[in-house]
Design a protein around this motif. Structure first.
Motif, PDB file in Angstrom:
ATOM      1  N   UNK A 239      13.646  18.514  13.889  1.00  0.00           N
ATOM      2  CA  UNK A 239      12.490  18.182  13.048  1.00  0.00           C
ATOM      3  C   UNK A 239      12.827  17.618  11.668  1.00  0.00           C
ATOM      4  N   UNK A 240      13.765  18.223  10.956  1.00  0.00           N
ATOM      5  CA  UNK A 240      14.080  17.730   9.608  1.00  0.00           C
ATOM      6  C   UNK A 240      14.555  16.283   9.689  1.00  0.00           C
ATOM      7  N   UNK A 241      15.478  16.009  10.589  1.00  0.00           N
ATOM      8  CA  UNK A 241      16.018  14.652  10.715  1.00  0.00           C
ATOM      9  C   UNK A 241      14.940  13.644  11.089  1.00  0.00           C
ATOM     10  N   UNK A 242      14.084  14.004  12.047  1.00  0.00           N
ATOM     11  CA  UNK A 242      13.052  13.056  12.501  1.00  0.00           C
ATOM     12  C   UNK A 242      12.019  12.788  11.401  1.00  0.00           C
ATOM     13  N   UNK A 243      11.620  13.824  10.677  1.00  0.00           N
ATOM     14  CA  UNK A 243      10.650  13.642   9.584  1.00  0.00           C
ATOM     15  C   UNK A 243      11.230  12.721   8.526  1.00  0.00           C
ATOM     16  N   UNK A 244      12.469  12.948   8.146  1.00  0.00           N
ATOM     17  CA  UNK A 244      13.099  12.117   7.119  1.00  0.00           C
ATOM     18  C   UNK A 244      13.324  10.685   7.604  1.00  0.00           C
ATOM     19  N   UNK A 245      13.680  10.522   8.876  1.00  0.00           N
ATOM     20  CA  UNK A 245      13.842   9.172   9.439  1.00  0.00           C
ATOM     21  C   UNK A 245      12.519   8.414   9.378  1.00  0.00           C
ATOM     22  N   UNK A 246      11.434   9.084   9.743  1.00  0.00           N
ATOM     23  CA  UNK A 246      10.129   8.408   9.722  1.00  0.00           C
ATOM     24  C   UNK A 246       9.687   8.120   8.293  1.00  0.00           C
ATOM     25  N   UNK A 247       9.984   9.011   7.362  1.00  0.00           N
ATOM     26  CA  UNK A 247       9.644   8.763   5.954  1.00  0.00           C
ATOM     27  C   UNK A 247      10.354   7.500   5.458  1.00  0.00           C
ATOM     28  N   UNK A 248      11.633   7.363   5.806  1.00  0.00           N
ATOM     29  CA  UNK A 248      12.374   6.158   5.401  1.00  0.00           C
ATOM     30  C   UNK A 248      11.833   4.918   6.104  1.00  0.00           C
ATOM     31  N   UNK A 249      11.623   5.030   7.418  1.00  0.00           N
ATOM     32  CA  UNK A 249      11.166   3.884   8.206  1.00  0.00           C
ATOM     33  C   UNK A 249       9.811   3.370   7.711  1.00  0.00           C
ATOM     34  N   UNK A 250       8.914   4.288   7.429  1.00  0.00           N
ATOM     35  CA  UNK A 250       7.563   3.899   7.005  1.00  0.00           C
ATOM     36  C   UNK A 250       7.459   3.664   5.499  1.00  0.00           C
ATOM     37  N   UNK A 251       8.556   3.884   4.792  1.00  0.00           N
ATOM     38  CA  UNK A 251       8.602   3.721   3.335  1.00  0.00           C
ATOM     39  C   UNK A 251       7.557   4.601   2.637  1.00  0.00           C
ATOM     40  N   UNK A 252       7.493   5.853   3.074  1.00  0.00           N
ATOM     41  CA  UNK A 252       6.555   6.817   2.472  1.00  0.00           C
ATOM     42  C   UNK A 252       6.962   7.115   1.037  1.00  0.00           C
ATOM     43  N   UNK A 253       5.965   7.203   0.175  1.00  0.00           N
ATOM     44  CA  UNK A 253       6.220   7.549  -1.217  1.00  0.00           C
ATOM     45  C   UNK A 253       6.155   9.059  -1.439  1.00  0.00           C
ATOM     46  N   UNK A 254       5.596   9.795  -0.467  1.00  0.00           N
ATOM     47  CA  UNK A 254       5.440  11.237  -0.580  1.00  0.00           C
ATOM     48  C   UNK A 254       5.400  11.842   0.815  1.00  0.00           C
ATOM     49  N   UNK A 255       6.008  13.013   0.964  1.00  0.00           N
ATOM     50  CA  UNK A 255       5.922  13.792   2.200  1.00  0.00           C
ATOM     51  C   UNK A 255       5.124  15.047   1.882  1.00  0.00           C
TER      52      UNK A 255
ATOM     53  N   UNK B 118       0.844  -1.186   0.000  1.00  0.00           N
ATOM     54  CA  UNK B 118       0.000   0.000   0.000  1.00  0.00           C
ATOM     55  C   UNK B 118       0.888   1.247   0.000  1.00  0.00           C
ATOM     56  N   UNK B 119       0.495   2.211  -0.793  1.00  0.00           N
ATOM     57  CA  UNK B 119       1.194   3.490  -0.831  1.00  0.00           C
ATOM     58  C   UNK B 119       1.037   4.187   0.527  1.00  0.00           C
ATOM     59  N   UNK B 120       2.037   4.988   0.897  1.00  0.00           N
ATOM     60  CA  UNK B 120       1.984   5.741   2.148  1.00  0.00           C
ATOM     61  C   UNK B 120       2.353   7.194   1.890  1.00  0.00           C
ATOM     62  N   UNK B 121       1.559   8.067   2.476  1.00  0.00           N
ATOM     63  CA  UNK B 121       1.841   9.499   2.409  1.00  0.00           C
ATOM     64  C   UNK B 121       2.110   9.977   3.828  1.00  0.00           C
ATOM     65  N   UNK B 122       3.280  10.560   4.040  1.00  0.00           N
ATOM     66  CA  UNK B 122       3.618  11.114   5.341  1.00  0.00           C
ATOM     67  C   UNK B 122       3.173  12.567   5.352  1.00  0.00           C
ATOM     68  N   UNK B 123       2.374  12.930   6.349  1.00  0.00           N
ATOM     69  CA  UNK B 123       1.917  14.308   6.525  1.00  0.00           C
ATOM     70  C   UNK B 123       2.559  14.835   7.806  1.00  0.00           C
ATOM     71  N   UNK B 124       3.400  15.853   7.670  1.00  0.00           N
ATOM     72  CA  UNK B 124       4.069  16.462   8.817  1.00  0.00           C
ATOM     73  C   UNK B 124       3.273  17.676   9.280  1.00  0.00           C
ATOM     74  N   UNK B 125       2.968  17.731  10.568  1.00  0.00           N
ATOM     75  CA  UNK B 125       2.190  18.846  11.113  1.00  0.00           C
ATOM     76  C   UNK B 125       2.954  19.515  12.248  1.00  0.00           C
ATOM     77  N   UNK B 126       2.735  20.818  12.382  1.00  0.00           N
ATOM     78  CA  UNK B 126       3.373  21.568  13.468  1.00  0.00           C
ATOM     79  C   UNK B 126       2.345  22.252  14.376  1.00  0.00           C
ATOM     80  N   UNK B 127       1.074  21.987  14.140  1.00  0.00           N
ATOM     81  CA  UNK B 127      -0.041  22.549  14.917  1.00  0.00           C
ATOM     82  C   UNK B 127      -0.181  24.059  14.760  1.00  0.00           C
ATOM     83  N   UNK B 128       0.398  24.612  13.710  1.00  0.00           N
ATOM     84  CA  UNK B 128       0.209  26.031  13.416  1.00  0.00           C
ATOM     85  C   UNK B 128      -1.184  26.212  12.804  1.00  0.00           C
TER      86      UNK B 128
END
Length: 145
Positions: A92-108, A1-11
């Protein structure tokens, strides 16, 4: 299944970012990986702020972030999306990218705040850092004005 990572900052623009990513996930039949990163707390204990006070404040901030993230995840699940939510701490940049790799996201999918060229040159931004370092495509969502 495709995965889309959505990063939020609560702004104030986070809802627009989430809605944009969710609409795309629905169209593609993709799962959503919802991520919020609490930046490292750089406050040090001083004469004015005790270590205990700083720790209680940090714990409270993390609990609030967890509640907000779970609320967003519940809203997306009600829309029929498959959602996992992750609250992390660190750069934040490092953690977002780590999670994108870990979850095998196709799009951020990540928001921009539109600070302007001078701010970007002096300070940089999380969205710019993610876009520059990501190995998968990144969708930058401008503020909803």
């Amino acid at each position: 299944m495709e995965r889309i990572l959505i990063a939020v900052d609560f702004s104030t623009s986070s809802r627009h970012v989430v809605d944009t990513g969710a609409a795309l996930a629905k169209r593609l039949g993709a799962a959503v990986v919802l991520v919020h990163v609490e930046p490292p707390d750089l406050a040090m204990a001083s004469d004015e702020v005790s270590l205990e006070t700083a720790m209680v404040s940090e714990a409270s901030r993390i609990q609030q972030g967890h509640r907000e993230l779970q609320s967003i995840a519940a809203r997306l699940k009600e829309q029929g999306l498959c959602v996992t939510a992750h609250l992390m701490q660190g750069p934040p940049v490092d953690r977002i990218l780590e999670e994108a790799r870990r979850s095998q996201a196709q799009l951020i999918v990540i928001g921009t705040h539109g600070h302007g060229a001078v701010y970007e040159a002096l300070i940089g931004s999380i969205s710019t850092g993610v876009a520059r370092k990501s190995t998968c495509p990144v969708m930058l969502v401008p503020p909803n004005r």
